[in-house]
Design a protein around this motif. Structure first.
Motif, mmCIF file in Angstrom:
data_model
loop_
_atom_site.group_PDB
_atom_site.id
_atom_site.type_symbol
_atom_site.label_atom_id
_atom_site.label_comp_id
_atom_site.label_asym_id
_atom_site.label_seq_id
_atom_site.Cartn_x
_atom_site.Cartn_y
_atom_site.Cartn_z
ATOM 1 N N PHE A 19 50.329 70.853 -39.327
ATOM 2 C CA PHE A 19 51.366 71.062 -40.354
ATOM 3 C C PHE A 19 52.690 71.534 -39.739
ATOM 4 N N HIS A 20 52.960 71.034 -38.533
ATOM 5 C CA HIS A 20 54.215 71.380 -37.859
ATOM 6 C C HIS A 20 54.678 70.189 -37.023
ATOM 7 N N LEU A 21 55.965 69.942 -37.036
ATOM 8 C CA LEU A 21 56.543 68.869 -36.224
ATOM 9 C C LEU A 21 57.586 69.486 -35.304
ATOM 10 N N GLY A 22 57.255 69.575 -34.016
ATOM 11 C CA GLY A 22 58.138 70.230 -33.055
ATOM 12 C C GLY A 22 58.792 69.257 -32.093
ATOM 13 N N GLN A 23 59.529 69.813 -31.125
ATOM 14 C CA GLN A 23 60.259 68.984 -30.167
ATOM 15 C C GLN A 23 59.323 68.169 -29.288
ATOM 16 N N LEU A 24 58.200 68.772 -28.865
ATOM 17 C CA LEU A 24 57.240 68.026 -28.055
ATOM 18 C C LEU A 24 56.683 66.835 -28.839
ATOM 19 N N ASP A 25 56.408 67.053 -30.117
ATOM 20 C CA ASP A 25 55.931 65.955 -30.971
ATOM 21 C C ASP A 25 56.974 64.841 -31.042
ATOM 22 N N GLY A 26 58.248 65.232 -31.193
ATOM 23 C CA GLY A 26 59.326 64.248 -31.256
ATOM 24 C C GLY A 26 59.442 63.447 -29.968
#
Length: 318
Positions: free
Chosen positions: A122-129
């Motif tokens: 439930f989180h979208l961070g810079q690494l995910d991007g």
């Protein structure tokens, strides 16, 4: 309220006109440069019709409305499969070539599963991007490889029905159609969003419905226009490519610009619906012999989208 309504109507009219010109230019460009219609659909048409989603995602992320950006990406993919392909198949049944069934559709399913893994917390961070953007590069490379290895007789069959335009005119309509597609979509989304906000609808629901449908209208217009012109590969490739772009490009933007947390319902409801529709699309293509999306299956997809909107409405008002 008058200006948003006018923007909604004028945006829709321009959208339909520009989609026809865009498909004309894309199909002619495919023929002139020796590219297969499927590759054009997967890349140029898909990126062009995903431009509104990319623009909306960037604007939403920079203004602190990352939930709208996430809703836009997931909602657009749901609309692309259930609404766009559903309506397109109702108008003209869509044959699915074996190459699409064995390569592009499984790739879409793989990217969809990857996106689910990344937002499972439930989180979208810079690494995910960053992971999503790397995946975009891998997908573009694979698209090119898929088409280079396609049977030459299949490519020749596709090219027989392509329009004949000189390079300058084909590229002109490709660019003009693309620019007006993006502008008319922005106009339409602004009008629809203003109307929705005035009624007190949440940003997530606006992203999943009003903005998602608005930014999916280029895909709908381009796919219907392609199907009516018998360019079925552009219609199928447009939706498959656009959904991949939405996940690896559109959804990457809020992660890179302004990492956000999201409600559990985004994964439990909206992502699960998107994943289920992707599996359903693959199942429909496998069910028919030869593989195709029939009018009956198009009706099921369109009905599924109507059911999803009802679900959103009931969960919002409860």
């Amino acid at each position: 309220m008058l200006y948003p309504i006018l923007a909604l109507i004028s945006g829709l009219i321009l959208l339909v006109w520009s989609a026809d010109k865009f498909v004309l230019g894309a199909a002619a460009t495919a023929k002139n440069f020796g590219m297969s219609p499927m590759l054009i659909g997967l890349t140029i048409v898909s990126f062009g019709t995903s431009a509104p989603e990319i623009l909306v995602s960037f604007m939403a992320s920079t203004s602190g409305a990352g939930d709208l950006a996430i809703g836009n990406a997931l909602g657009s993919n749901i609309a692309n499969i259930a609404l766009v392909l559903g309506i397109t198949a109702l108008i003209a049944p869509l044959p699915v070539k074996s190459g699409v069934l064995k390569k592009e559709l499984p790739l879409l399913l793989g990217v969809t599963i990857l996106a689910g893994v990344l937002i499972f917390d439930f989180h979208l961070g810079q690494l995910d991007g960053i992971i999503l953007l790397i995946t975009l590069g891998v997908c573009l490379y694979l698209f090119s490889r898929f088409q280079k290895n396609a049977p030459q007789d299949a490519l020749a069959d596709d090219e027989e029905d392509l329009p004949s335009l000189e390079n300058r005119k084909a590229i002109f309509w490709l660019i003009i159609g693309l620019v007006i597609l993006a502008c008319s979509s922005k106009l339409l989304v602004w009008g629809a969003s203003e109307i929705a906000y005035s009624l007190g609808v949440s940003k997530l629901v606006v992203g999943l419905t009003i903005v998602a449908i608005g930014t999916s209208l280029p895909e709908l217009a381009a796919s219907v226009a392609s199907a009516l012109k018998n360019h079925h590969d552009i219609a199928i490739g447009n939706v498959v490519g656009s959904n991949i772009f939405n996940l690896v490009a559109v959804m990457a933007i809020p992660g890179l610009i302004a990492p956000i947390g999201m409600d559990e319902i985004v994964f439990q409801r909206d992502y699960v619906v998107m994943l289920g529709l992707t599996f359903l699309l693959l199942a429909f293509a496998l069910w028919q012999k030869p593989p195709s999306i029939s009018r009956f299956e198009g009706g099921i997809l369109a009905s599924a989208y109507a059911g999803y909107l009802v679900l959103l409405y009931t969960m919002t008002v409860s």
